[in-house]
Motif scaffolding. Structure first.
Motif, mmCIF file in Angstrom:
data_model
loop_
_atom_site.group_PDB
_atom_site.id
_atom_site.type_symbol
_atom_site.label_atom_id
_atom_site.label_comp_id
_atom_site.label_asym_id
_atom_site.label_seq_id
_atom_site.Cartn_x
_atom_site.Cartn_y
_atom_site.Cartn_z
ATOM 1 N N ASP A 1 -10.811 -0.603 4.438
ATOM 2 C CA ASP A 1 -11.221 -2.301 4.352
ATOM 3 C C ASP A 1 -11.571 -2.665 2.855
ATOM 4 O O ASP A 1 -10.853 -3.726 2.371
ATOM 5 N N VAL A 2 -11.945 -1.665 1.969
ATOM 6 C CA VAL A 2 -12.034 -2.268 0.464
ATOM 7 C C VAL A 2 -10.559 -2.133 0.015
ATOM 8 O O VAL A 2 -10.354 -3.255 -0.793
ATOM 9 N N ASN A 3 -9.781 -0.965 0.179
ATOM 10 C CA ASN A 3 -8.399 -1.245 -0.232
ATOM 11 C C ASN A 3 -7.772 -2.591 -0.032
ATOM 12 O O ASN A 3 -7.097 -3.275 -0.775
ATOM 13 N N ARG A 4 -7.727 -3.050 1.356
ATOM 14 C CA ARG A 4 -7.510 -4.409 1.759
ATOM 15 C C ARG A 4 -8.045 -5.323 1.087
ATOM 16 O O ARG A 4 -7.312 -6.479 0.505
ATOM 17 N N ILE A 5 -9.021 -5.485 0.966
ATOM 18 C CA ILE A 5 -10.154 -6.476 0.118
ATOM 19 C C ILE A 5 -9.484 -6.484 -1.153
ATOM 20 O O ILE A 5 -9.355 -7.555 -1.737
ATOM 21 N N ALA A 6 -9.457 -5.612 -1.973
ATOM 22 C CA ALA A 6 -9.476 -5.483 -3.334
ATOM 23 C C ALA A 6 -8.239 -5.062 -4.004
ATOM 24 O O ALA A 6 -7.585 -5.098 -5.080
ATOM 25 N N GLY A 7 -7.154 -4.604 -3.063
ATOM 26 C CA GLY A 7 -5.876 -4.295 -3.497
ATOM 27 C C GLY A 7 -5.944 -2.947 -4.171
ATOM 28 O O GLY A 7 -5.009 -2.658 -5.064
ATOM 29 N N THR A 8 -7.072 -2.135 -3.909
ATOM 30 C CA THR A 8 -7.068 -0.903 -4.440
ATOM 31 C C THR A 8 -6.396 0.219 -3.769
ATOM 32 O O THR A 8 -5.822 -0.025 -2.780
ATOM 33 N N SER A 9 -6.469 1.412 -4.084
ATOM 34 C CA SER A 9 -5.646 2.509 -3.365
ATOM 35 C C SER A 9 -6.760 3.626 -3.537
ATOM 36 O O SER A 9 -6.200 4.977 -3.400
ATOM 37 N N TYR A 10 -8.046 3.694 -3.254
ATOM 38 C CA TYR A 10 -8.865 4.778 -3.066
ATOM 39 C C TYR A 10 -8.510 5.392 -1.596
ATOM 40 O O TYR A 10 -7.918 5.059 -0.770
ATOM 41 N N THR A 11 -8.621 6.511 -1.804
ATOM 42 C CA THR A 11 -8.523 7.685 -0.436
ATOM 43 C C THR A 11 -9.955 7.894 -0.142
ATOM 44 O O THR A 11 -11.017 8.032 -0.909
ATOM 45 N N HIS A 12 -10.298 8.453 1.315
ATOM 46 C CA HIS A 12 -11.430 8.930 1.597
ATOM 47 C C HIS A 12 -11.949 10.114 0.963
ATOM 48 O O HIS A 12 -13.235 10.136 0.390
ATOM 49 N N GLN A 13 -10.965 11.180 0.622
ATOM 50 C CA GLN A 13 -11.271 12.087 -0.156
ATOM 51 C C GLN A 13 -12.169 11.727 -1.417
ATOM 52 O O GLN A 13 -12.968 12.739 -2.145
ATOM 53 N N GLN A 14 -11.769 10.830 -2.266
ATOM 54 C CA GLN A 14 -12.169 10.390 -3.337
ATOM 55 C C GLN A 14 -13.837 10.167 -3.469
ATOM 56 O O GLN A 14 -14.443 10.017 -4.229
ATOM 57 N N MET A 15 -14.210 10.026 -2.292
ATOM 58 C CA MET A 15 -15.738 9.429 -2.036
ATOM 59 C C MET A 15 -16.454 10.233 -2.185
ATOM 60 O O MET A 15 -17.877 10.158 -2.413
ATOM 61 N N THR A 16 -16.327 11.706 -2.586
ATOM 62 C CA THR A 16 -17.283 12.716 -3.145
ATOM 63 C C THR A 16 -17.295 12.433 -4.860
ATOM 64 O O THR A 16 -18.223 13.143 -5.599
ATOM 65 N N ASN A 17 -16.562 11.564 -5.372
ATOM 66 C CA ASN A 17 -16.580 11.042 -6.685
ATOM 67 C C ASN A 17 -17.704 9.929 -6.809
ATOM 68 O O ASN A 17 -17.267 9.026 -6.479
ATOM 69 N N ARG A 18 -18.708 10.206 -7.477
ATOM 70 C CA ARG A 18 -19.628 9.185 -7.696
ATOM 71 C C ARG A 18 -19.263 7.882 -8.109
ATOM 72 O O ARG A 18 -19.645 6.778 -7.599
ATOM 73 N N ILE A 19 -18.312 7.939 -9.227
ATOM 74 C CA ILE A 19 -18.035 6.512 -9.534
ATOM 75 C C ILE A 19 -17.196 5.862 -8.447
ATOM 76 O O ILE A 19 -17.376 4.443 -8.522
ATOM 77 N N ALA A 20 -16.261 6.591 -8.249
ATOM 78 C CA ALA A 20 -15.420 6.054 -7.159
ATOM 79 C C ALA A 20 -15.988 5.319 -5.842
ATOM 80 O O ALA A 20 -15.682 4.239 -5.196
ATOM 81 N N ALA A 21 -17.175 6.143 -5.216
ATOM 82 C CA ALA A 21 -17.895 5.891 -4.385
ATOM 83 C C ALA A 21 -18.650 4.651 -4.721
ATOM 84 O O ALA A 21 -18.785 3.807 -3.868
ATOM 85 N N ARG A 22 -19.356 4.488 -5.961
ATOM 86 C CA ARG A 22 -19.934 3.361 -6.227
ATOM 87 C C ARG A 22 -19.256 2.169 -6.339
ATOM 88 O O ARG A 22 -19.681 1.023 -5.919
ATOM 89 N N LYS A 23 -18.060 2.303 -6.610
ATOM 90 C CA LYS A 23 -17.169 1.248 -7.049
ATOM 91 C C LYS A 23 -16.886 0.440 -5.476
ATOM 92 O O LYS A 23 -16.751 -0.627 -5.168
ATOM 93 N N VAL A 24 -16.563 1.585 -4.502
ATOM 94 C CA VAL A 24 -16.169 1.257 -3.231
ATOM 95 C C VAL A 24 -17.287 0.485 -2.577
ATOM 96 O O VAL A 24 -17.133 -0.737 -1.839
ATOM 97 N N CYS A 25 -18.610 1.037 -2.746
ATOM 98 C CA CYS A 25 -19.768 0.221 -2.202
ATOM 99 C C CYS A 25 -19.970 -1.056 -2.862
ATOM 100 O O CYS A 25 -20.108 -1.907 -2.158
ATOM 101 N N GLU A 26 -19.574 -1.160 -4.124
ATOM 102 C CA GLU A 26 -19.889 -2.269 -5.067
ATOM 103 C C GLU A 26 -18.671 -3.408 -4.217
ATOM 104 O O GLU A 26 -19.147 -4.610 -4.051
ATOM 105 N N ILE A 27 -17.622 -3.147 -4.107
ATOM 106 C CA ILE A 27 -16.801 -3.943 -3.570
ATOM 107 C C ILE A 27 -17.184 -4.561 -2.070
ATOM 108 O O ILE A 27 -17.038 -5.828 -1.897
ATOM 109 N N TYR A 28 -17.411 -3.332 -1.527
ATOM 110 C CA TYR A 28 -17.826 -3.750 0.098
ATOM 111 C C TYR A 28 -19.111 -4.535 0.091
ATOM 112 O O TYR A 28 -18.912 -5.970 0.768
ATOM 113 N N LEU A 29 -20.019 -4.429 -0.761
ATOM 114 C CA LEU A 29 -21.158 -5.546 -0.570
ATOM 115 C C LEU A 29 -20.851 -6.726 -1.259
ATOM 116 O O LEU A 29 -21.247 -7.979 -0.789
ATOM 117 N N SER A 30 -20.039 -6.797 -2.372
ATOM 118 C CA SER A 30 -19.686 -7.929 -2.946
ATOM 119 C C SER A 30 -18.702 -8.834 -1.929
ATOM 120 O O SER A 30 -19.050 -10.116 -1.910
#
Length: 108
Positions: free
Chosen positions: A41-70
């Motif tokens: 959903d975040v990749n669709r919203i923001a045009g990003t290319s995060y992977t689910h596996q990257q969500m163990t990276n705190r910086i990436a996870a926080r950014k995904v959360c920020e985009i989703y909540l924004s």
């Protein structure tokens, strides 16, 4: 909305700060316990290319959360935003997310 303190509280509730946390029978990962559908959903919203596996990276996870909540919690209170994080875009209207909010607000 300044999401920093809220996201810190979400991290505490979701994983007690563990970046390698795995929950929900392996479907949710990282400090924010992010499901693959949120990443898609975040990749669709923001045009990003995060992977689910990257969500163990705190910086990436926080950014995904920020985009989703924004996207889904713009203009809403911390309570509504936390409940959306827990229950999806309409989570703030679900009674099942009230107990989650009660946990989160203790850490704000």
């Amino acid at each position: 909305m300044n999401l920093g303190p809220l996201i810190a509280a979400l991290i505490t509730v979701e994983s007690n700060g563990r970046d390698n946390a795995i929950g929900d029978a392996g479907l949710a990962i990282g400090a924010l316990q992010i499901h693959k559908a949120v990443v898609v959903d975040v990749n669709r919203i923001a045009g990003t290319s995060y992977t689910h596996q990257q969500m163990t990276n705190r910086i990436a996870a926080r950014k995904v959360c920020e985009i989703y909540l924004s996207r889904y919690a713009a203009g809403k209170s911390n309570e509504e935003a936390a409940r959306i994080w827990n229950g999806g875009p309409t989570g703030h209207r679900k009674s099942a997310t009230v107990s989650y909010w009660n946990k989160v607000k203790k850490h704000l």
